[in-house]
Enzyme design. Structure first.
Site, PDB file in Angstrom:
ATOM      1  N   ARG A 265     -44.711 -30.275-148.387  1.00 58.05           N
ATOM      2  CA  ARG A 265     -43.427 -31.025-148.537  1.00 58.05           C
ATOM      3  C   ARG A 265     -43.005 -31.004-150.051  1.00 58.05           C
ATOM      4  O   ARG A 265     -42.002 -31.399-150.380  1.00 58.05           O
ATOM      5  CB  ARG A 265     -43.502 -32.557-147.893  1.00 58.05           C
ATOM      6  CG  ARG A 265     -42.338 -33.348-147.974  1.00 58.05           C
ATOM      7  CD  ARG A 265     -42.474 -34.714-147.278  1.00 58.05           C
ATOM      8  NE  ARG A 265     -43.797 -35.242-147.553  1.00 58.05           N
ATOM      9  CZ  ARG A 265     -43.782 -35.875-148.631  1.00 58.05           C
ATOM     10  NH1 ARG A 265     -42.799 -36.075-149.537  1.00 58.05           N
ATOM     11  NH2 ARG A 265     -45.093 -36.535-148.859  1.00 58.05           N
TER      12      ARG A 265
ATOM     13  N   TYR B 179     -18.292 -26.071-140.053  1.00 56.14           N
ATOM     14  CA  TYR B 179     -19.457 -26.273-138.874  1.00 56.14           C
ATOM     15  C   TYR B 179     -19.304 -27.424-138.532  1.00 56.14           C
ATOM     16  O   TYR B 179     -19.196 -28.578-139.249  1.00 56.14           O
ATOM     17  CB  TYR B 179     -20.481 -25.573-139.536  1.00 56.14           C
ATOM     18  CG  TYR B 179     -21.760 -26.100-138.432  1.00 56.14           C
ATOM     19  CD1 TYR B 179     -21.740 -25.520-137.199  1.00 56.14           C
ATOM     20  CD2 TYR B 179     -22.795 -26.879-138.758  1.00 56.14           C
ATOM     21  CE1 TYR B 179     -22.622 -25.633-136.223  1.00 56.14           C
ATOM     22  CE2 TYR B 179     -23.810 -27.105-138.007  1.00 56.14           C
ATOM     23  CZ  TYR B 179     -23.649 -26.558-136.567  1.00 56.14           C
ATOM     24  OH  TYR B 179     -24.628 -26.907-135.705  1.00 56.14           O
TER      25      TYR B 179
ATOM     26  N   ASP C  60     -21.503 -23.036-147.981  1.00 55.82           N
ATOM     27  CA  ASP C  60     -22.183 -22.638-146.859  1.00 55.82           C
ATOM     28  C   ASP C  60     -21.879 -21.053-146.676  1.00 55.82           C
ATOM     29  O   ASP C  60     -20.728 -20.833-146.260  1.00 55.82           O
ATOM     30  CB  ASP C  60     -21.643 -23.181-145.737  1.00 55.82           C
ATOM     31  CG  ASP C  60     -22.629 -22.872-144.467  1.00 55.82           C
ATOM     32  OD1 ASP C  60     -23.220 -21.910-144.308  1.00 55.82           O
ATOM     33  OD2 ASP C  60     -22.539 -23.789-143.494  1.00 55.82           O
TER      34      ASP C  60
ATOM     35  N   LYS D 230     -29.466 -18.197-138.634  1.00 54.91           N
ATOM     36  CA  LYS D 230     -28.658 -17.095-138.298  1.00 54.91           C
ATOM     37  C   LYS D 230     -28.833 -15.642-138.703  1.00 54.91           C
ATOM     38  O   LYS D 230     -29.981 -15.277-138.314  1.00 54.91           O
ATOM     39  CB  LYS D 230     -27.095 -17.361-138.667  1.00 54.91           C
ATOM     40  CG  LYS D 230     -26.704 -18.995-138.381  1.00 54.91           C
ATOM     41  CD  LYS D 230     -26.858 -19.117-136.995  1.00 54.91           C
ATOM     42  CE  LYS D 230     -26.864 -20.632-136.385  1.00 54.91           C
ATOM     43  NZ  LYS D 230     -26.576 -21.814-137.205  1.00 54.91           N
TER      44      LYS D 230
HETATM   45  C1  LIG Z   1     -22.055 -21.990-140.487  1.00 58.30           C
HETATM   46  C2  LIG Z   1     -23.032 -22.861-140.079  1.00 58.30           C
HETATM   47  N1  LIG Z   1     -23.663 -24.169-141.263  1.00 58.30           N
HETATM   48  C3  LIG Z   1     -24.673 -24.776-140.883  1.00 58.30           C
HETATM   49  C4  LIG Z   1     -25.380 -24.675-139.361  1.00 58.30           C
HETATM   50  C5  LIG Z   1     -26.449 -25.776-139.149  1.00 58.30           C
HETATM   51  O1  LIG Z   1     -27.519 -24.875-139.239  1.00 58.30           O
HETATM   52  P1  LIG Z   1     -28.906 -25.301-138.214  1.00 58.30           P
HETATM   53  O2  LIG Z   1     -28.354 -25.242-136.796  1.00 58.30           O
HETATM   54  O3  LIG Z   1     -29.728 -24.320-138.627  1.00 58.30           O
HETATM   55  O4  LIG Z   1     -29.398 -26.671-138.667  1.00 58.30           O
HETATM   56  C6  LIG Z   1     -24.794 -23.901-138.627  1.00 58.30           C
HETATM   57  C7  LIG Z   1     -25.500 -23.784-137.235  1.00 58.30           C
HETATM   58  O5  LIG Z   1     -24.912 -23.267-136.231  1.00 58.30           O
HETATM   59  C8  LIG Z   1     -23.757 -22.945-139.104  1.00 58.30           C
HETATM   60  O6  LIG Z   1     -23.166 -22.199-137.952  1.00 58.30           O
END
Ligand SMILES: Cc1ncc(COP(=O)(O)O)c(C=O)c1O
Length: 382
Positions: A48, A102, A174, A199
């Site tokens: 952690r 998202y 992001d 992803k």
């Molecule tokens: C563009 C984007 N950012 C953040 C996330 C969040 O990620 P996680 O599902 O790994 O928590 C996602 C999930 O689909 C996403 O598509």
């Protein structure tokens, strides 16, 4: 590798790997311990504290790809996002975000931040002027997502960071959709880069993690908060990620090549109303994409002629492309945005957001492009 790698393909394979000198295996050994000796070590190690050998191996790879200094790995993308927000903001601060973001990030911001007295403004992603208009004296953070989901609209990252730097505002992005192979936001002045590693970094639709990387100056205080928030990642998953990231550049290059082929083909088909892909000259921000992205990515969306029911029938007829949530895996995945990321909106809100009932988001995989096209063709023709 003794020499420091500088090209993405070589970084993916070699950077960060900690070869055990006694055994000289090609991979970082999996250190399963949660108890590490503290005597005679430069820092106390603990999962952690985000400083175990398997965590460090991946952080070094990702930092080299994103051309930044330090990073943290989390058990999900959302844990990475919440660490940025709670690590940087306090009561009375204001946050500006891309409007097309998202759904999980939107839910987190709108559900959690009001309880902590942090205010926010969502603003149009395509217009730097709208970012300027949204800024307030107490704005501490601008949070971008580009290309956007599901319409693949772009934010001019350099224009936003210029604005932010003039006012001493931290910027975060992001970078999940583009991956560090296709977009390096630090080149355009972004301070913090976040990934849902679930992803492209993971790339096989079989694990969940998140990452934040940036300058030491920002990451050091963020690490302190992240230790308190506690969303760290275990060694076994780290080892899987290290394995996955060795092929990141290879996978994403192939996926990007396939996506362009599929998008070009789709655009010529009768029965398709619209194709959204930054690599197409018809994309309204194609020139910005050429400036800002190294490749146009492997995410695209398209609108079928017809209605919600005929779109469902199209999905039923697909034989290889899997209708599924998530993205970035080696297999092509498709989803109807109205039924997935935008399902909680009213039909009117969806229409205002440009998300029709026949809009499909495609995450293009590494299969042969001709097989992806053939599957779409037979599902359209049947
Ligand atoms: C563009 C984007 N950012 C953040 C996330 C969040 O990620 P996680 O599902 O790994 O928590 C996602 C999930 O689909 C996403 O598509």
């Amino acid at each position: 590798m003794k020499k420091q790698a500088t090209t993405a393909a070589t970084i993916c394979v070699h950077t960060g790997t900690q070869i055990d000198p006694a055994i000289q295996g090609a991979n970082t050994p999996i250190h399963t311990s949660s108890a590490f000796g503290y005597r005679g070590t430069p820092e106390n190690q603990y999962p952690r504290y985000y400083n175990t050998p398997n965590q460090k191996a991946i952080v070094q790879k990702l930092c080299a790809l994103e051309q930044v200094e330090e990073g943290l790995l989390f058990s999900s993308g959302m844990a990475a996002i919440s660490a940025i927000i709670f690590g940087l903001l306090r009561q009375g601060d204001h946050l500006v975000l891309s409007k097309e973001i998202y759904g999980g990030t939107y839910a987190f911001i709108t559900n959690e931040l009001p309880r902590f007295g942090i205010s926010y403004t969502f603003t149009d992603t395509t217009e730097p002027e709208s970012f300027a208009a949204a800024l307030q004296d107490n704005t501490r953070l601008i949070y971008l997502e580009t290309p956007s989901n599901p319409l693949l609209r772009l934010t001019d990252v350099a224009a936003v960071t210029r604005l932010a730097k003039e006012r001493g505002i931290v910027t975060a992005i992001d970078n999940t959709f583009a991956s560090p192979i296709n977009q390096k936001p630090a080149e355009f002045g972004i301070d913090l880069i976040m990934h849902s590693g679930t992803k492209y970094l993971g790339g096989h639709s079989d694990l969940c993690f998140g990452a934040v990387v940036g300058s030491s100056e920002l990451m050091k205080p963020l690490r302190k908060h992240a230790i308190n928030l506690g969303g760290s990642l275990n060694a076994e998953t780290c080892a899987l990620i290290e394995r996955s990231m060795k092929t990141l550049s290879l996978r994403v290059e192939r996926q990007t090549q396939n996506a362009l082929e599929v998008a070009e083909w789709l655009e010529k088909q009768e029965g398709i109303r619209k194709v959204n892909y930054p690599g197409l000259p018809t994309h309204p921000q194609h020139e910005l994409a050429r400036r800002q992205m190294k490749g146009f990515g492997a995410m695209l969306s398209f609108e079928l002629e017809g209605d919600a029911a005929s779109t469902e029938r199209f999905l039923d007829r697909l034989q290889m492309i899997l209708p599924a949530l998530s993205l970035g895996g080696v297999e092509s995945l498709i989803c109807a945005s109205a039924k997935t990321s935008h399902v909680k909106m009213s039909p009117e809100e969806r229409a205002a957001a440009g998300v029709s009932d026949t809009l499909l988001r495609l995450s293009v995989g590494i299969e042969a492009a001709e097989d992806i096209i053939a599957d779409i063709r037979q599902a359209m023709n049947a």
